[in-house]
Scaffold this motif. Sequence first.
Motif, mmCIF file in Angstrom:
data_model
loop_
_atom_site.group_PDB
_atom_site.id
_atom_site.type_symbol
_atom_site.label_atom_id
_atom_site.label_comp_id
_atom_site.label_asym_id
_atom_site.label_seq_id
_atom_site.Cartn_x
_atom_site.Cartn_y
_atom_site.Cartn_z
ATOM 1 N N ASP A 172 0.839 -1.207 0.000
ATOM 2 C CA ASP A 172 0.000 0.000 0.000
ATOM 3 C C ASP A 172 0.871 1.254 0.000
ATOM 4 O O ASP A 172 0.557 2.243 -0.676
ATOM 5 C CB ASP A 172 -0.899 0.027 1.248
ATOM 6 N N ALA A 173 1.964 1.201 0.777
ATOM 7 C CA ALA A 173 2.832 2.376 0.889
ATOM 8 C C ALA A 173 3.492 2.685 -0.455
ATOM 9 O O ALA A 173 3.574 3.851 -0.865
ATOM 10 C CB ALA A 173 3.887 2.135 1.964
ATOM 11 N N LEU A 174 3.953 1.622 -1.127
ATOM 12 C CA LEU A 174 4.579 1.848 -2.442
ATOM 13 C C LEU A 174 3.567 2.445 -3.414
ATOM 14 O O LEU A 174 3.860 3.395 -4.159
ATOM 15 C CB LEU A 174 5.133 0.538 -3.014
ATOM 16 N N ARG A 175 2.393 1.894 -3.385
ATOM 17 C CA ARG A 175 1.354 2.378 -4.290
ATOM 18 C C ARG A 175 1.045 3.843 -3.976
ATOM 19 O O ARG A 175 0.948 4.681 -4.888
ATOM 20 C CB ARG A 175 0.109 1.498 -4.134
ATOM 21 N N ALA A 176 0.897 4.152 -2.692
ATOM 22 C CA ALA A 176 0.591 5.538 -2.287
ATOM 23 C C ALA A 176 1.716 6.481 -2.714
ATOM 24 O O ALA A 176 1.471 7.620 -3.107
ATOM 25 C CB ALA A 176 0.369 5.606 -0.782
ATOM 26 N N GLY A 177 2.989 5.966 -2.646
ATOM 27 C CA GLY A 177 4.127 6.789 -3.017
ATOM 28 C C GLY A 177 4.465 6.715 -4.503
ATOM 29 O O GLY A 177 5.484 7.272 -4.924
ATOM 30 N N LYS A 178 3.616 5.993 -5.228
ATOM 31 C CA LYS A 178 3.832 5.824 -6.668
ATOM 32 C C LYS A 178 5.234 5.288 -6.963
ATOM 33 O O LYS A 178 5.929 5.743 -7.865
ATOM 34 C CB LYS A 178 3.580 7.140 -7.419
ATOM 35 N N ILE A 179 5.661 4.325 -6.150
ATOM 36 C CA ILE A 179 6.960 3.679 -6.345
ATOM 37 C C ILE A 179 6.709 2.274 -6.877
ATOM 38 O O ILE A 179 5.926 1.516 -6.291
ATOM 39 C CB ILE A 179 7.749 3.602 -5.022
ATOM 40 N N ALA A 180 7.355 1.924 -7.962
ATOM 41 C CA ALA A 180 7.138 0.603 -8.550
ATOM 42 C C ALA A 180 7.970 -0.446 -7.839
ATOM 43 O O ALA A 180 9.114 -0.182 -7.460
ATOM 44 C CB ALA A 180 7.534 0.625 -10.018
ATOM 45 N N PRO A 181 7.436 -1.646 -7.621
ATOM 46 C CA PRO A 181 8.286 -2.744 -7.167
ATOM 47 C C PRO A 181 9.393 -3.008 -8.189
ATOM 48 O O PRO A 181 9.214 -2.768 -9.377
ATOM 49 C CB PRO A 181 7.328 -3.939 -7.099
#
Lengths: 521, 521
Positions: A187-196
């Motif tokens: 969720d945090a990555l998605r919220a920060g628009k950071i791709a795996p």
Amino acid sequence: MIRIGLLFLFLATVEAYPVCAQPSNASSAAASARAAAAAREYRSAHQHEIAAELRELLSIPNIASDAPNIQRNADQLRLMLERRGMRVQFLATVPGRGPVVYGELLTPGAQRTVMFYAHYDGQPVDPAAWTDTRPFEPALRTHSIAAGGRLIPFPAAGAKFEDDWRIYARSASDDKSPIVALLAALDALRAGKIAPAVNIKFIFDGEEEAGSPNLEKTAVANAELLQSDVLITCDGPVHQSGRALVFYGNRGVVDANITVYGPVRPLHSGHYGNWAPNPGMRLAQLLASMKDDQGRVRIEGFYSEVTALTPQEQAAIQAMPANDAELQNELQFGEAEGAGRTLVELINQPSLNVRGLRSAYVGAQSQNVVPEKAEASLDMRLVKNINPQRQVQRLIAHIRKQGYFVVSGREPTPEERRKYPRVARVDSDHGYPAARTAMDLPVSQAVARVVRAATGDVVLMPTLGGSAPMYIFEDRLRMPVIGVPIVNYDNSQHSHNENLRIGHFWRGIEIYAALMAGLAW
Amino acid sequence: MIRIGLLFLFLATVEAYPVCAQPSNASSAAASARAAAAAREYRSAHQHEIAAELRELLSIPNIASDAPNIQRNADQLRLMLERRGMRVQFLATVPGRGPVVYGELLTPGAQRTVMFYAHYDGQPVDPAAWTDTRPFEPALRTHSIAAGGRLIPFPAAGAKFEDDWRIYARSASDDKSPIVALLAALDALRAGKIAPAVNIKFIFDGEEEAGSPNLEKTAVANAELLQSDVLITCDGPVHQSGRALVFYGNRGVVDANITVYGPVRPLHSGHYGNWAPNPGMRLAQLLASMKDDQGRVRIEGFYSEVTALTPQEQAAIQAMPANDAELQNELQFGEAEGAGRTLVELINQPSLNVRGLRSAYVGAQSQNVVPEKAEASLDMRLVKNINPQRQVQRLIAHIRKQGYFVVSGREPTPEERRKYPRVARVDSDHGYPAARTAMDLPVSQAVARVVRAATGDVVLMPTLGGSAPMYIFEDRLRMPVIGVPIVNYDNSQHSHNENLRIGHFWRGIEIYAALMAGLAW
């Protein structure tokens, strides 16, 4: 039973992630630090929702043998993963047991696949032993019970959690909180628009605390689906120093329950004591024969299959923080076993532990009897290369050598009880062997690098003392297995008053976000 | 809860008995046989009423520490004795405990006074361990459970009891049935118009199974009231052969509860096993140090106070039925302790018995922990001349010699746990010493003569294996103490499924009637 509605929705799908390229070591570290920072920001802003999701999961009883409830856990996990846009499968459900829950989130363009392992079942509970709370009704305290923590209500939405607060519940640490931390990291990555940086797979076992008797078959049957470049296990505590930990092995384990028999019914100890054989005394003598005063196991061949540690592993042990004296002081005992060797040296050896004793009654319930039987429950931890069933056979051979006639899986017959001077029943589970991944593989070093970048620090450990069936992934699916635990060491896992320190949980979210976004080798 | 109205009334008073002269040995035997025959006739005609009175008494829970219920037992006994015209007193009630119940029935012209001892409290119960019945809801079976006995309803008034039937309840044997048998014997003599040969006193203890901590003080404070020529204790089983038994001593007893400490909280056995000291293993090693393979106690001085048996006592032991092999076969064990000595030889030695063990959990409830403590409960039986507290001090000295720091009556402090390599807590009760009356006293021979006359047979035994605080009567009140038990040996006293064989109960009434009417020396 606490039930908290999850009000937040996850609308993103896999397609929402941008395509990523393979980063260098330096850029991997930078990506890790960036992801950790984003996770910190996210978890600070969403404490209430994250804790609520954990509380809801902890409220579902999760003893592996409790079929209806373990299935409820699995169903809840499916919902939780699907909310994140993951493709979920229940793998090879065994009747009466919870399924292996598998989830998958592919990253377009990713070269590597990382599978995270956790388990959603917990150890058996004795509710009466818990202090003022119940195992499946999560409660919050200001500190640990040992530090005088008092019960407080969970804060309202918007109010802050203190890092030192602790959630008390079965599996608060072992092993549900890592699952929730993994999802919060997504969720945090998605919220920060950071791709795996990698394809992400989750595999959540529903019977780890029961010895994972079905996981191997399930994993092998689904080998293609599960194929990954590394397995990261989230099970276990971090180092006692509080520093983040990466470990490269797990001990194996096999359990044995020993019953020694006296007269066929309890006898008045005045009329028959000194003559009818006392099973408690005989069991004591039998157990005493198994270890010397220093804690070294005297069972023949017990150490014969141990393989030497590599120089790198030995160096890692030497580099670990020396905190045995401090730990011993906290745990309040005057003398450790092991003839002066350190804890971390000793967990690289196989162990024999008396995890329980039972014969008739003690204290106020004592009765003046010669009991009819006495039982001991043992767990034997295994290091790399020791076969669990061979270790059980060594134990049984030792018991025979003490003059016992041994049966397994059944009670002795009256004829056997009459015929043999000493009779024991030994029941063991199937157990599983240890796993150990080389510390100098590129991926081994990469994981250490990410955790160091995310937290500023890391302790590296060749083998964790605890067991997990990681041999399945290492030996059968042929992938490296690396441990990245997140929970506090003083979590009373496996016992009453299991708990999770909130600050560790938050840091765990950051670590997992960093692994997802920054792991590269 | 079963409550049965007692419909029969006792109208006779002390004055109804004729005055009797002092009979010779031969006339004593004749009077005994006559009284036994009268009792047989009476109990055959009144089975229902006698059994109903026993059932009613067994229905009142009787753990010594259960203050309200133990008082209900005492109140019920008062009613039962007063119905027989006895003068009843509650002696020296201790707050929270049941009183000593004293009853008296003087025989005009009698030269001798005989006091009968029994206790109305019972051992603690674990209701879950009982087979299909509950400890304080008396139930009837066609045989013992071991012999396949099935539950049947109590017969209606007028229907017959079979001798092999058994009543299952706590204290069915130990020790309420002797009390009811004594009262039925009185009723039988009255019905047969047979005068007692002696003044009769009853003393019923309410905390024998709790070690009779207050009986000595009560007895000494009431020494004049209690003064008698002999005390006959009704506590204990008859010989395993089924033959009637007279015994001349009881072992003393003292209990000890030993706790050995590990880490201050249970620890994950993977992360801390082989390093954190395991209290179960240490307790096993400690217990194992206390006895050799043959069951001989290795505690220094354990046997040092034992006094030799007299030639007559040795001869009595030799004359006892040799049934060890048969008993061992029934009890299903292949090797007795004691290096080949017989049961009856061994109970003339002090014993050390492990009556219970407890540490964490075994079986399905096992948890993979290093437990925080392990406990053993011991009972030590004493023979004539051994001081209970000195025996405890020998035990503690032995534990210290194994490297332990020992505390009593409290938990060790954190500082003590940290400072000492091994820490144990040893709690003991006050215990009491053994009693032994010479077998060649005139009264000793007279009691044997009466029982032989009443039943056609008697086994004589210098010391019963079981304990009872008979030293109070022997040492403090200076009277001979002789045991005349009536209940079956396979009665599971002190454990679950305690029971009374009906045929033994009937014979007991006959024996007690014979003693009351025929005892003379």
